[in-house]
Motif scaffolding. Structure first.
Motif, PDB file in Angstrom:
ATOM      1  N   PHE A  80      37.494  42.500  39.756  1.00  0.00           N
ATOM      2  CA  PHE A  80      37.614  43.911  40.147  1.00  0.00           C
ATOM      3  C   PHE A  80      38.295  44.614  38.978  1.00  0.00           C
ATOM      4  O   PHE A  80      38.971  43.962  38.182  1.00  0.00           O
ATOM      5  CB  PHE A  80      38.473  44.058  41.419  1.00  0.00           C
ATOM      6  CG  PHE A  80      39.737  43.252  41.350  1.00  0.00           C
ATOM      7  CD1 PHE A  80      40.851  43.738  40.689  1.00  0.00           C
ATOM      8  CD2 PHE A  80      39.800  41.969  41.915  1.00  0.00           C
ATOM      9  CE1 PHE A  80      42.014  42.987  40.592  1.00  0.00           C
ATOM     10  CE2 PHE A  80      40.966  41.205  41.815  1.00  0.00           C
ATOM     11  CZ  PHE A  80      42.065  41.713  41.151  1.00  0.00           C
ATOM     12  N   ALA A 140      48.493  43.514  47.941  1.00  0.00           N
ATOM     13  CA  ALA A 140      47.831  43.715  49.240  1.00  0.00           C
ATOM     14  C   ALA A 140      48.052  42.499  50.139  1.00  0.00           C
ATOM     15  O   ALA A 140      48.042  42.622  51.368  1.00  0.00           O
ATOM     16  CB  ALA A 140      46.341  43.950  49.026  1.00  0.00           C
ATOM     17  N   ALA A 266      42.135  47.152  49.613  1.00  0.00           N
ATOM     18  CA  ALA A 266      42.808  46.812  48.345  1.00  0.00           C
ATOM     19  C   ALA A 266      42.184  47.500  47.128  1.00  0.00           C
ATOM     20  O   ALA A 266      42.876  48.146  46.355  1.00  0.00           O
ATOM     21  CB  ALA A 266      42.827  45.299  48.169  1.00  0.00           C
ATOM     22  N   ASN A 293      45.567  49.011  46.588  1.00  0.00           N
ATOM     23  CA  ASN A 293      46.237  48.722  45.320  1.00  0.00           C
ATOM     24  C   ASN A 293      45.891  49.746  44.245  1.00  0.00           C
ATOM     25  O   ASN A 293      44.820  49.657  43.644  1.00  0.00           O
ATOM     26  CB  ASN A 293      45.789  47.356  44.784  1.00  0.00           C
ATOM     27  CG  ASN A 293      46.224  46.200  45.645  1.00  0.00           C
ATOM     28  OD1 ASN A 293      47.117  46.340  46.474  1.00  0.00           O
ATOM     29  ND2 ASN A 293      45.600  45.058  45.456  1.00  0.00           N
ATOM     30  N   HIS A 295      46.956  49.347  41.619  1.00  0.00           N
ATOM     31  CA  HIS A 295      46.867  48.464  40.437  1.00  0.00           C
ATOM     32  C   HIS A 295      45.458  47.900  40.231  1.00  0.00           C
ATOM     33  O   HIS A 295      45.247  47.108  39.319  1.00  0.00           O
ATOM     34  CB  HIS A 295      47.931  47.361  40.477  1.00  0.00           C
ATOM     35  CG  HIS A 295      47.755  46.262  41.479  1.00  0.00           C
ATOM     36  ND1 HIS A 295      48.787  45.810  42.257  1.00  0.00           N
ATOM     37  CD2 HIS A 295      46.707  45.492  41.814  1.00  0.00           C
ATOM     38  CE1 HIS A 295      48.375  44.812  43.031  1.00  0.00           C
ATOM     39  NE2 HIS A 295      47.114  44.613  42.775  1.00  0.00           N
TER      40      HIS A 295
HETATM   41  C1  LIG Z   1      39.680  43.333  49.741  1.00  0.00           C
HETATM   42  C2  LIG Z   1      40.863  42.659  49.098  1.00  0.00           C
HETATM   43  N1  LIG Z   1      41.974  42.456  49.819  1.00  0.00           N
HETATM   44  C3  LIG Z   1      43.052  41.855  49.299  1.00  0.00           C
HETATM   45  C4  LIG Z   1      43.064  41.435  47.986  1.00  0.00           C
HETATM   46  C5  LIG Z   1      44.297  40.765  47.455  1.00  0.00           C
HETATM   47  O1  LIG Z   1      44.952  41.629  46.598  1.00  0.00           O
HETATM   48  P1  LIG Z   1      46.388  41.258  45.979  1.00  0.00           P
HETATM   49  O2  LIG Z   1      46.106  40.485  44.745  1.00  0.00           O
HETATM   50  O3  LIG Z   1      47.011  42.583  45.722  1.00  0.00           O
HETATM   51  O4  LIG Z   1      47.119  40.471  46.998  1.00  0.00           O
HETATM   52  C6  LIG Z   1      41.940  41.626  47.192  1.00  0.00           C
HETATM   53  C7  LIG Z   1      41.942  41.172  45.785  1.00  0.00           C
HETATM   54  O5  LIG Z   1      41.011  41.243  45.073  1.00  0.00           O
HETATM   55  C8  LIG Z   1      40.808  42.254  47.756  1.00  0.00           C
HETATM   56  O6  LIG Z   1      39.693  42.449  47.043  1.00  0.00           O
END
Ligand SMILES: Cc1ncc(COP(=O)(O)O)c(C=O)c1O
Length: 474
Positions: A80, A140, A266, A293, A295
């Motif tokens: 991503f 997230a 996220a 996020n 980020h």
């Molecule tokens: C839909 C989704 N949820 C949660 C996450 C997890 O994110 P994090 O790395 O901030 O925990 C991601 C990470 O790519 C995601 O794509």
């Protein structure tokens, strides 16, 4: 290190970062090292005497850079977009330099109050109503764990203050789909629900979005079987194909059965900066918690995950511990963010978002997101009109999932072919993308959205993809 020594070394460090970013497109995208290679270049015992910043910068060049998969590279199309805008890097540096501890309002009033302000700015920028109040978590994953703890305590009548989940007569159940990120399963397990009480609701085979009728049927079955339906985690932009669960329909069900609804947005939450994308989370106002996020695609350097709730009192009741050594005379008038999440000590994360919003400005960020959406649509249309190529999932945002399927290629042969041409591109270092498996069939995910990726880079990628797919057939 004295402030004067810091000034000298710091100037060199900033120059190094600026040069690194200016020349990043000269480097291979994927780290070109074998497991253990970096470690073997480092001394096994720590230094006893000080070294110079020059030596360290030399090691950054010679040892560290080869060990980095360059996610800021304009030819990075993997996982991503994980943009680290230089404006937000400055905020992160300010946060480090200030060295605050953030264990209470009193320990750093500015940390708390700037966090309140930027969370509210982000609320407004994404069109959320005033009923939401936010905080900044690291990721997230943490936000989802927090949401499921809130759901658990709501459903169990604050069982944590008595016998905990072990005293519940009925097992509490969480619902999501197999498209949800692995962090949802992790959060459900860590929050004590247990794998047996995590239901993977069916999804639509084309959109990969949750089927509300199946959610409802499972909830009713669970009630009949003496389980206690507790929470739904809906994906607004799933990881694999950026699928959007139908929030409004899900929210109708969660309010009917009194379940907690957490929205995991996220990556795609950033798209809500664009009014034209907000229909993708229609119904979001009826959820109980939301996270995304900055980020990721938006570009506030990691780690910066927004977490919003409508009922901070419930959040505080679940998370608050109030140790006596942190008491202060203003406790009744201020927000104590330690009670809004898991850690006690908190970095001054709001600064990077504050710097990002103030130095780059939302208008430029929105323009960039629109550019990426446009590039994704252009790329998808090129793929769709080429013989033997398919776009294998709806392109709602900036993720384009594709497959090259020449005549006669199916099943294992097709999987081998897909992995071969994707690996060849990744190994070359010229571009990077991540394969993903859906219904036992591999596809290539092209995730567009690095800050410096223009249409030219996407065109170059498409040329590379076509030649790699043809080459690997030979
Ligand atoms: C839909 C989704 N949820 C949660 C996450 C997890 O994110 P994090 O790395 O901030 O925990 C991601 C990470 O790519 C995601 O794509």
């Amino acid at each position: 290190m004295t402030p004067e020594e810091f000034r000298d070394a710091g100037h060199q460090m900033i120059d190094w970062i600026a040069d690194y970013r200016a020349n990043i497109d000269q480097m291979p995208v994927r780290a070109q090292v074998r497991p253990g290679e970096i470690k073997n270049k480092l001394p096994t015992s720590p230094p006893e005497t000080p070294e110079t910043i020059d030596r360290l910068l030399q090691d950054l060049d010679q040892i560290v850079l080869p060990g980095i998969t360059q996610v800021q590279h304009p030819m990075h199309f993997g996982w991503f977009p994980s943009n680290a805008s230089l404006a937000s890097v400055l905020g992160d540096i300010a946060s480090s330099g200030l060295g605050t501890i953030g264990i209470s309002w009193e320990s750093c009033p500015a940390l708390t109050e700037i966090e309140q302000v930027v969370c509210d700015w982000m609320r407004q920028l994404t069109g959320l109503s005033e009923q939401w109040e936010g905080t900044i978590h690291d990721t997230a994953s943490t936000a989802c764990l927090t949401a499921l703890l809130l759901a658990r305590e709501q459903a169990s009548g604050y069982s944590q203050n008595a016998g905990g989940l072990q005293s519940m007569s009925k097992p509490l159940v969480v619902y999501t789909t197999e498209e949800a990120h692995s962090s949802v399963t992790k959060a459900a397990l860590l929050a004590g629900f247990g794998k047996r009480n995590l239901r993977l609701v069916n999804h639509d085979i084309t959109t990969r979005a949750m089927l509300p009728e199946d959610l409802k049927a499972r909830i009713e079955q669970d009630i009949a079987d003496d389980f206690q339906p507790t929470a739904v985690v809906a994906s607004v932009g799933s990881t694999g194909v950026t699928a959007f669960d139908p929030v409004a329909q899900i929210a109708e069900i969660t309010s009917q059965y009194k379940l907690w609804l957490h929205i995991d947005a996220a990556m795609a939450g950033n798209a809500m900066l664009l009014p034209e994308c907000r229909h993708l989370w229609d119904g979001v106002e009826a959820a109980d918690s939301i996270s995304w996020n900055p980020h990721k695609w938006m570009g506030t350097i990691l780690d910066c995950a927004l977490f919003y709730v409508k009922d901070p009192e419930h959040l505080i009741r679940v998370m608050s511990t109030n140790p006596s050594y942190l008491r202060s005379s203003v406790d009744q008038q201020v927000t104590q963010y330690r009670d809004w999440g898991i850690p006690l000590g908190r970095r001054f994360r709001a600064l990077k978002l504050w710097f990002h919003l103030r130095l780059d400005g939302p208008e430029a960020i929105r323009n960039r997101l629109r550019r990426d959406l446009d590039n994704a649509r252009w790329f998808a249309s090129e793929v769709a009109k080429s013989p033997d190529w398919q776009v294998v999932a709806p392109v709602t945002l900036q993720t384009v999932c594709i497959r090259h399927q020449p005549d006669g290629f199916q099943g294992e042969a097709l999987n081998k072919h897909t992995l071969a041409w994707v690996d060849a591109i990744n190994q070359s270092g010229e571009a990077f993308m991540s394969p993903a498996k859906i219904d036992d069939c591999w596809l290539a995910r092209v995730s567009i959205g690095v800050e410096t990726s223009t249409r030219e880079h996407v065109k170059k990628l498409w040329d590379l993809i076509q030649s790699s797919a043809v080459q690997t057939l030979k």
